[in-house]
Design a protein around this motif. Sequence first.
Motif, PDB file in Angstrom:
ATOM      1  N   ASN A 231       0.847  -1.190   0.000  1.00 25.90           N
ATOM      2  CA  ASN A 231       0.000   0.000   0.000  1.00 25.90           C
ATOM      3  C   ASN A 231       0.887   1.245   0.000  1.00 25.90           C
ATOM      4  O   ASN A 231       1.923   1.281   0.660  1.00 25.90           O
ATOM      5  CB  ASN A 231      -0.902   0.019   1.228  1.00 25.90           C
ATOM      6  N   ILE A 232       0.462   2.260  -0.761  1.00 23.95           N
ATOM      7  CA  ILE A 232       1.183   3.536  -0.793  1.00 23.95           C
ATOM      8  C   ILE A 232       0.463   4.498   0.141  1.00 23.95           C
ATOM      9  O   ILE A 232      -0.734   4.748  -0.019  1.00 23.95           O
ATOM     10  CB  ILE A 232       1.217   4.127  -2.213  1.00 23.95           C
ATOM     11  N   PHE A 233       1.206   5.057   1.105  1.00 27.15           N
ATOM     12  CA  PHE A 233       0.627   5.992   2.060  1.00 27.15           C
ATOM     13  C   PHE A 233       1.142   7.407   1.781  1.00 27.15           C
ATOM     14  O   PHE A 233       2.346   7.614   1.626  1.00 27.15           O
ATOM     15  CB  PHE A 233       1.003   5.614   3.495  1.00 27.15           C
ATOM     16  N   ALA A 234       0.210   8.354   1.721  1.00 28.56           N
ATOM     17  CA  ALA A 234       0.558   9.774   1.728  1.00 28.56           C
ATOM     18  C   ALA A 234       0.145  10.277   3.097  1.00 28.56           C
ATOM     19  O   ALA A 234      -1.044  10.497   3.349  1.00 28.56           O
ATOM     20  CB  ALA A 234      -0.174  10.525   0.621  1.00 28.56           C
ATOM     21  N   GLY A 235       1.117  10.385   3.999  1.00 29.33           N
ATOM     22  CA  GLY A 235       0.769  10.627   5.388  1.00 29.33           C
ATOM     23  C   GLY A 235       0.152   9.359   5.948  1.00 29.33           C
ATOM     24  O   GLY A 235       0.727   8.278   5.901  1.00 29.33           O
ATOM     25  N   LYS A 236      -1.089   9.451   6.440  1.00 35.21           N
ATOM     26  CA  LYS A 236      -1.777   8.280   6.981  1.00 35.21           C
ATOM     27  C   LYS A 236      -2.816   7.714   6.013  1.00 35.21           C
ATOM     28  O   LYS A 236      -3.513   6.764   6.339  1.00 35.21           O
ATOM     29  CB  LYS A 236      -2.449   8.649   8.303  1.00 35.21           C
ATOM     30  N   GLN A 237      -2.943   8.315   4.813  1.00 36.41           N
ATOM     31  CA  GLN A 237      -3.988   7.919   3.875  1.00 36.41           C
ATOM     32  C   GLN A 237      -3.431   6.998   2.801  1.00 36.41           C
ATOM     33  O   GLN A 237      -2.398   7.290   2.188  1.00 36.41           O
ATOM     34  CB  GLN A 237      -4.604   9.160   3.222  1.00 36.41           C
ATOM     35  N   ILE A 238      -4.117   5.898   2.533  1.00 39.57           N
ATOM     36  CA  ILE A 238      -3.737   5.002   1.430  1.00 39.57           C
ATOM     37  C   ILE A 238      -4.209   5.622   0.119  1.00 39.57           C
ATOM     38  O   ILE A 238      -5.391   5.931  -0.036  1.00 39.57           O
ATOM     39  CB  ILE A 238      -4.363   3.601   1.601  1.00 39.57           C
ATOM     40  N   ILE A 239      -3.291   5.788  -0.808  1.00 36.70           N
ATOM     41  CA  ILE A 239      -3.667   6.393  -2.097  1.00 36.70           C
ATOM     42  C   ILE A 239      -3.413   5.449  -3.271  1.00 36.70           C
ATOM     43  O   ILE A 239      -3.656   5.824  -4.422  1.00 36.70           O
ATOM     44  CB  ILE A 239      -2.911   7.717  -2.335  1.00 36.70           C
ATOM     45  N   GLY A 240      -2.927   4.234  -2.992  1.00 39.56           N
ATOM     46  CA  GLY A 240      -2.686   3.321  -4.102  1.00 39.56           C
ATOM     47  C   GLY A 240      -1.901   2.107  -3.665  1.00 39.56           C
ATOM     48  O   GLY A 240      -1.666   1.880  -2.469  1.00 39.56           O
ATOM     49  N   THR A 241      -1.482   1.316  -4.669  1.00 36.39           N
ATOM     50  CA  THR A 241      -0.703   0.106  -4.399  1.00 36.39           C
ATOM     51  C   THR A 241       0.415  -0.045  -5.421  1.00 36.39           C
ATOM     52  O   THR A 241       0.327   0.480  -6.543  1.00 36.39           O
ATOM     53  CB  THR A 241      -1.588  -1.160  -4.461  1.00 36.39           C
ATOM     54  N   VAL A 242       1.461  -0.767  -5.005  1.00 34.87           N
ATOM     55  CA  VAL A 242       2.521  -1.212  -5.905  1.00 34.87           C
ATOM     56  C   VAL A 242       2.560  -2.725  -5.789  1.00 34.87           C
ATOM     57  O   VAL A 242       2.538  -3.265  -4.679  1.00 34.87           O
ATOM     58  CB  VAL A 242       3.899  -0.632  -5.513  1.00 34.87           C
ATOM     59  N   ALA A 243       2.606  -3.427  -6.924  1.00 35.31           N
ATOM     60  CA  ALA A 243       2.567  -4.889  -6.845  1.00 35.31           C
ATOM     61  C   ALA A 243       3.294  -5.509  -8.016  1.00 35.31           C
ATOM     62  O   ALA A 243       3.399  -4.916  -9.099  1.00 35.31           O
ATOM     63  CB  ALA A 243       1.119  -5.371  -6.822  1.00 35.31           C
ATOM     64  N   GLU A 244       3.816  -6.703  -7.769  1.00 34.17           N
ATOM     65  CA  GLU A 244       4.237  -7.560  -8.865  1.00 34.17           C
ATOM     66  C   GLU A 244       3.026  -8.395  -9.245  1.00 34.17           C
ATOM     67  O   GLU A 244       2.435  -9.076  -8.400  1.00 34.17           O
ATOM     68  CB  GLU A 244       5.405  -8.453  -8.445  1.00 34.17           C
ATOM     69  N   VAL A 245       2.639  -8.348 -10.519  1.00 31.46           N
ATOM     70  CA  VAL A 245       1.424  -9.026 -10.977  1.00 31.46           C
ATOM     71  C   VAL A 245       1.567 -10.530 -10.765  1.00 31.46           C
ATOM     72  O   VAL A 245       2.601 -11.124 -11.081  1.00 31.46           O
ATOM     73  CB  VAL A 245       1.152  -8.711 -12.465  1.00 31.46           C
ATOM     74  N   ASP A 246       0.519 -11.107 -10.204  1.00 36.24           N
ATOM     75  CA  ASP A 246       0.501 -12.554  -9.977  1.00 36.24           C
ATOM     76  C   ASP A 246       0.794 -13.301 -11.280  1.00 36.24           C
ATOM     77  O   ASP A 246       0.256 -12.971 -12.336  1.00 36.24           O
ATOM     78  CB  ASP A 246      -0.875 -12.958  -9.440  1.00 36.24           C
ATOM     79  N   LYS A 247       1.671 -14.305 -11.174  1.00 33.16           N
ATOM     80  CA  LYS A 247       2.097 -15.032 -12.388  1.00 33.16           C
ATOM     81  C   LYS A 247       0.926 -15.688 -13.096  1.00 33.16           C
ATOM     82  O   LYS A 247       0.917 -15.798 -14.326  1.00 33.16           O
ATOM     83  CB  LYS A 247       3.153 -16.064 -12.021  1.00 33.16           C
ATOM     84  N   LYS A 248      -0.068 -16.146 -12.337  1.00 34.85           N
ATOM     85  CA  LYS A 248      -1.229 -16.774 -12.965  1.00 34.85           C
ATOM     86  C   LYS A 248      -2.021 -15.759 -13.774  1.00 34.85           C
ATOM     87  O   LYS A 248      -2.476 -16.058 -14.890  1.00 34.85           O
ATOM     88  CB  LYS A 248      -2.111 -17.398 -11.882  1.00 34.85           C
ATOM     89  N   ASN A 249      -2.170 -14.551 -13.221  1.00 30.22           N
ATOM     90  CA  ASN A 249      -2.866 -13.492 -13.971  1.00 30.22           C
ATOM     91  C   ASN A 249      -2.115 -13.130 -15.238  1.00 30.22           C
ATOM     92  O   ASN A 249      -2.710 -12.942 -16.310  1.00 30.22           O
ATOM     93  CB  ASN A 249      -3.016 -12.242 -13.093  1.00 30.22           C
ATOM     94  N   ALA A 250      -0.783 -12.992 -15.128  1.00 29.85           N
ATOM     95  CA  ALA A 250       0.022 -12.646 -16.296  1.00 29.85           C
ATOM     96  C   ALA A 250      -0.039 -13.749 -17.340  1.00 29.85           C
ATOM     97  O   ALA A 250      -0.120 -13.486 -18.548  1.00 29.85           O
ATOM     98  CB  ALA A 250       1.465 -12.387 -15.877  1.00 29.85           C
ATOM     99  N   ALA A 251      -0.006 -15.019 -16.890  1.00 32.33           N
ATOM    100  CA  ALA A 251      -0.026 -16.148 -17.823  1.00 32.33           C
ATOM    101  C   ALA A 251      -1.327 -16.194 -18.611  1.00 32.33           C
ATOM    102  O   ALA A 251      -1.357 -16.676 -19.750  1.00 32.33           O
ATOM    103  CB  ALA A 251       0.183 -17.452 -17.069  1.00 32.33           C
ATOM    104  N   ALA A 252      -2.423 -15.684 -18.036  1.00 33.96           N
ATOM    105  CA  ALA A 252      -3.703 -15.650 -18.751  1.00 33.96           C
ATOM    106  C   ALA A 252      -3.614 -14.781 -19.999  1.00 33.96           C
ATOM    107  O   ALA A 252      -4.402 -14.945 -20.937  1.00 33.96           O
ATOM    108  CB  ALA A 252      -4.808 -15.135 -17.826  1.00 33.96           C
ATOM    109  N   PHE A 253      -2.654 -13.855 -20.021  1.00 28.69           N
ATOM    110  CA  PHE A 253      -2.426 -12.998 -21.179  1.00 28.69           C
ATOM    111  C   PHE A 253      -1.189 -13.449 -21.962  1.00 28.69           C
ATOM    112  O   PHE A 253      -0.681 -12.710 -22.801  1.00 28.69           O
ATOM    113  CB  PHE A 253      -2.266 -11.543 -20.743  1.00 28.69           C
TER     114      PHE A 253
END
Length: 805
Positions: free
Chosen positions: A658-680
Amino acid sequence: MTISYNWLSEYLPRTIEPEALSKILTAIGLEVESLEAYESIKGGLKGVVIGEVLTCEQHPNADKLKVTTVNVGAEVPLQVVCGAANVAAGQKVAVATVGTTIFPVTGDPLTMKVAKIRGVESHGMICAEDEIGVGTSHDGIMVLPDTAIPGQPAADFFSPYSDWIYEIGLTPNRMDAMSHLGVAKDVCAYLTHHEQETKAVLPFAQHFVADNNSLPIKVKVENQQACPRFTGLTISGITVQESPAWLKNRLIAIGQRPINNIVDITNYILHETGQPLHAYDTAAITNGEVVVKNMAEGSSFITLDEKERKLSSEDLMVCNSTEGMCIAGVFGGIKSGVSNTTKNIFLESAWFHPVSVRKTSLRHGLRTEAATRFEKGVDISNCAEVLKRAALLIKEVAGGQISSEVTDLYPQPQPRKEVSVKYHYIKKLSGKNYHPENVKRILKALGFEVAKEDIDELTVVVPYSKPDISIPADIVEEIIRIDGLDNIDIPTSITISPAVEQLGMKEALKDKIAGYLVGLGFVEILTNSITNSKYFSEDVLSGTVKMINNLSAELDVLRPSMLETGLETIAYNLNRKNQHLQLFEFGKTYATSGAGEYTEAERLCIYLTGQAHETGWREKPGSFDIYYGKGIAKAVVQLSGIATVAFEPSGTDTNVLNIFAGKQIIGTVAEVDKKNAAAFDIRQTVVFIDIDYAALVKAVRKQKIVYQEVSKFPAMQRDLAMVVNTNTTYAAIEAVVQKLKISRLQDMRLFDVFESDKLGAGKKSMAISFTFVDEEKTLTDKEADSMMAKLIQGLEKELGAEIRK
């Protein structure tokens, strides 16, 4: 839209050269995207002549070759070496003379030259069917009938078809121009306006009489809203066979595949008039009755492509007394189609409601020529005339007799629309002052009728063939088209009032972020907000906005996430060997919590995959990973004006932060799940940064801009290496340091992580650089040592860190 010049010319009262006609079509809004010569036999058999084999002797130096002399109408016969086993004296043959280029069915073109074959000169070639494109056989040379005349050009003997083919970039509203006759009417309107009154040569019969009434078919329309008009008749005693050459040539030239003479006529009429037709084998019409109705939900129906389809109760069907025969306006059924054994047919010409046809077509994934036209709205007034035209053509090519009167069910004739337009509005919209007589002349040439006229206003009745005409601007467009788009006056000067529009903070921030990312080598993309529901689980789809009238079966929901459309773009690039990608997109996602409850959210999404930089003799390869993604996310958020950015694992998944700006969550950073990527079909790591842009803007608005003078005193840097537990994060170290509140600590940066058995089980070493600065004086070593001691004490106490000496 593909248009044949020869075919179109049949409906024009005079000959217009292909190039000149092309200019007219483009001028009236039917933009010609290409004009190409068409030849049913490539090369047109130029240089190929009819010959007669005078002598045929064994080649002196080859067992499988013959030396022939061939009369081609010249003073001296040609000597030709031939390898065909069936060549013999007395035959009439096709000869490619020296200098002729032939175009085989397979392989490259071949130009004839004088050749010496095993010591014997050969002046040309005696040809097989496939060698000159008149057939596909390669079983020896082609032996022609005795009626063939030596010296006659082969083109005169075989009569290959040639034409000019126009590809017209038709706009979606121009249903009236989706046929040769519709295009011809536009051309004649142009000629009427610019030269003299001209009318298209219509192919419809003036006097139509049925041959008998021996095969009547009763028709009943139960759903008159979906089928306001239905016409039909029967033809008995037909012979289903291959179509005549003229008909096949017309269809092949525009890219249509001939099937048999009955089906070919229905396709011919479709492209001639724009009216779809359907022919049924009367043997499939039980009890002599046709019923147009909706069938029960889930009913089974096998279409002409031999696929079983489950019908919706909203699908309009043309049925016999017991079952469906055709999905109305879309696709026929296999049981009622015309076959080689068909002797009697029922021919249908109907008008089906555009909305009904479009929904059914998309529901079953059947984008047929008929459906394309019905969904745009065909000419309801023309059903019966087109039916008669088709019936007479079928009699011409398939024999038989018209064995019923025309059944025409049209209980509630549709009223014609009326549209009023003011002359000053025409001037305002077009920029040109049209004389009222010219306006009326153009509109009458297009089939409009004048209903009422006064000094400044004209009311016209719209022809049924123009379903797109409904407002005054449509009338102006018709006038401009026929006058010629090139004839619109271009002013020599333009007067405007300059205005300076200040971008709002949200838009200005977008520009700032986009400029920063582009500077880092990123490419901005724009993906479709409509995507495929198969990408998402049932839980996600329960809150997803579904399309009521989707464009295709693959595009049926508004995206609840931008990851999937981004992965489509990545897969597209990877399939084309573009493997190292830095992409970003500003877009929206959509959700629903029930009927009428819809939300949309603005997102900033960043996609990273492949190598982070090009490799070189000094550069080691390095792939994008979640740490690189953290750096990009932090840089973007800080660029926005938010100084404090933190990252924490999202639950137990360490691959999602989770990306926090102060105490507020404003987004996420992730490595895409291999199963999701394999679907494409993606086999490499993809890093996905998903920022709630509205939350980012909200956080930025809360920030106060504070200016701090740049210190004129030098900074001091100290490094610290410590051994901590393997699960200790850099964020935890930052939190401890911040709690110590060392005012002169300007920056801290992790520059090394080291793991080894020598450090002990479950341990790792982290090295951090601390930067100190005093705004009022130069720091001394003693002061720096004091601050470092405080840091060491705090880290040892809070994290159990062991300082490496």
